[in-house]
Scaffold this active site. Structure first.
Site: not given
Ligand SMILES: O=CC(=O)O
Length: 363
Positions: A201-202, A222, A278-279, A308, A326
């Site tokens: 969705s992002i 994927r 993302g991360r 972080e 973040h």
């Molecule tokens: O980073 C924040 C989340 O996963 O909502």
């Protein structure tokens, strides 16, 4: 009263105690809206206790049926095992990498999360970081606020969001206007190529925002998405080799940890820009820092980091890097929506009703 022994509305605290919810570390929803949340639930604040965590958990082991968690608060196997009555983990995050989902599956603990609540906000920041890094907005801000402009310094040029190929440029002299006209229609050679890693969705929201900029969107995920018309790459290195901007929107899991490695960064190349919402651990951060320092890639816009809130010191001094703490997920408005979602999920759980935003664990 529901079958868990709680009454959620108009309760007399002595007869019907508020359901207890464990908070390991306070999420932003808790910090900003504790009063609202506490009207319905009794929160056991592990971070506020002088007891070591394990001892705190053992003390409350049999009364904790639910945990309220967030994106940077690990819910480990050990925590889950110390809580025999645990039935629900509700996380305010969309990401789930911090929760031991395998243990939840094994123990039959349900998980509720933010789903796509924050996707539009995260996409806004991704595009903001992209424009900032290309047009040097933050660098320009530093240049002005540090007094360099007033000292006749020379601020370097940024580059276009919409990429124009030089070979297609056409200028003509318009004598009546005494102007050299840039013939825009004939010289649009196609937009900047943007590769989205993870078209959930992002990623889809990012694509929607970049299309009007004339960007050509490519993606890697994927599986190929039948609903998306963008060109698909199954290999992230090939995607990087074919785009100028790589935007990381996927989740962190065993398959995506350090998936953006040296090979991918070199494939992105010296003119390439990387954006991460993302991360942090999806990118090999050390390698990215090295590539940025040595000019192997052109720049970065980063909202997330491997460790972080610690950000590699090298990144702080680089003018081709835009940093954000973040916060892509949170606006005042979504934080309010997040409180309601947390309350809704907890109420559903304590009333034995279906969760509002469950994570499907049976895959
Ligand atoms: O980073 C924040 C989340 O996963 O909502």
């Amino acid at each position: 009263m529901d079958c868990n022994g709680y009454r959620l509305e108009n309760h007399d605290q002595n007869l019907f105690p508020k359901p207890k919810v464990l908070v390991l570390e306070p999420p932003p929803v808790f910090i900003y809206h504790e009063e609202k949340l506490s009207q319905k639930f009794h929160f056991l604040k592990a971070w506020d206790s002088p007891l070591p965590l394990d001892q705190f958990l053992t003390t409350h082991a049999h009364s904790v049926q639910a945990i309220l968690s967030h994106g940077s608060c690990p819910v480990t196997t050990n925590t889950i095992r110390l809580l025999p009555s645990l039935g629900l983990i509700v996380t305010t995050s969309a990401g789930l990498d911090q929760i031991d989902l395998q243990e939840c599956r094994r123990r039959g603990v349900s998980v509720a999360y933010a789903g796509s609540l924050f996707s539009a906000d995260v996409a806004d920041i991704a595009v903001g970081l992209l424009i900032d890094a290309l047009r040097k907005i933050s660098a320009g801000n530093r240049y002005v606020t540090q007094g360099l402009w007033a000292n006749n310094g020379d601020f370097s040029l940024g580059s276009k969001v919409r990429d124009w190929s030089l070979s297609c440029r056409k200028f003509y002299w318009a004598p009546e206007k005494k102007l050299l006209i840039l013939n825009e229609t004939s010289q649009l050679a196609g937009g900047r190529k943007v590769g989205i890693v993870g078209l959930g969705s992002i990623g889809l929201e990012v694509g929607k925002r970049l299309e009007p900029f004339g960007c050509n969107i490519l993606y890697c995920s994927r599986n190929k998405k039948s609903s998306a018309s963008y060109p698909y790459y199954s290999n992230v290195c090939e995607l990087a080799a074919n785009c100028e901007v790589l935007i990381i929107c996927c989740e962190l899991n065993d398959q995506t940890r350090h998936v953006i490695n040296k090979e991918v960064l070199l494939a992105l190349g010296k003119k390439g820009l990387i954006i991460n919402v993302g991360r942090g651990a999806i990118i090999d951060e050390q390698e990215m820092v090295r590539c940025l320092m040595q000019g192997e890639i052109a720049g970065a816009g980063l909202d997330v980091f491997e460790n972080e809130p610690h950000v590699p010191s090298e990144l702080i001094s680089l003018d081709n890097v835009v940093l954000s703490p973040h916060r892509a997920v949170h606006t005042e408005e979504t934080l309010m929506a997040s409180v309601d979602l947390v309350i809704g999920n907890l109420e559903a759980f304590f009333s034995n009703k279906p969760l509002l935003s469950p994570v499907l664990l049976d895959e």
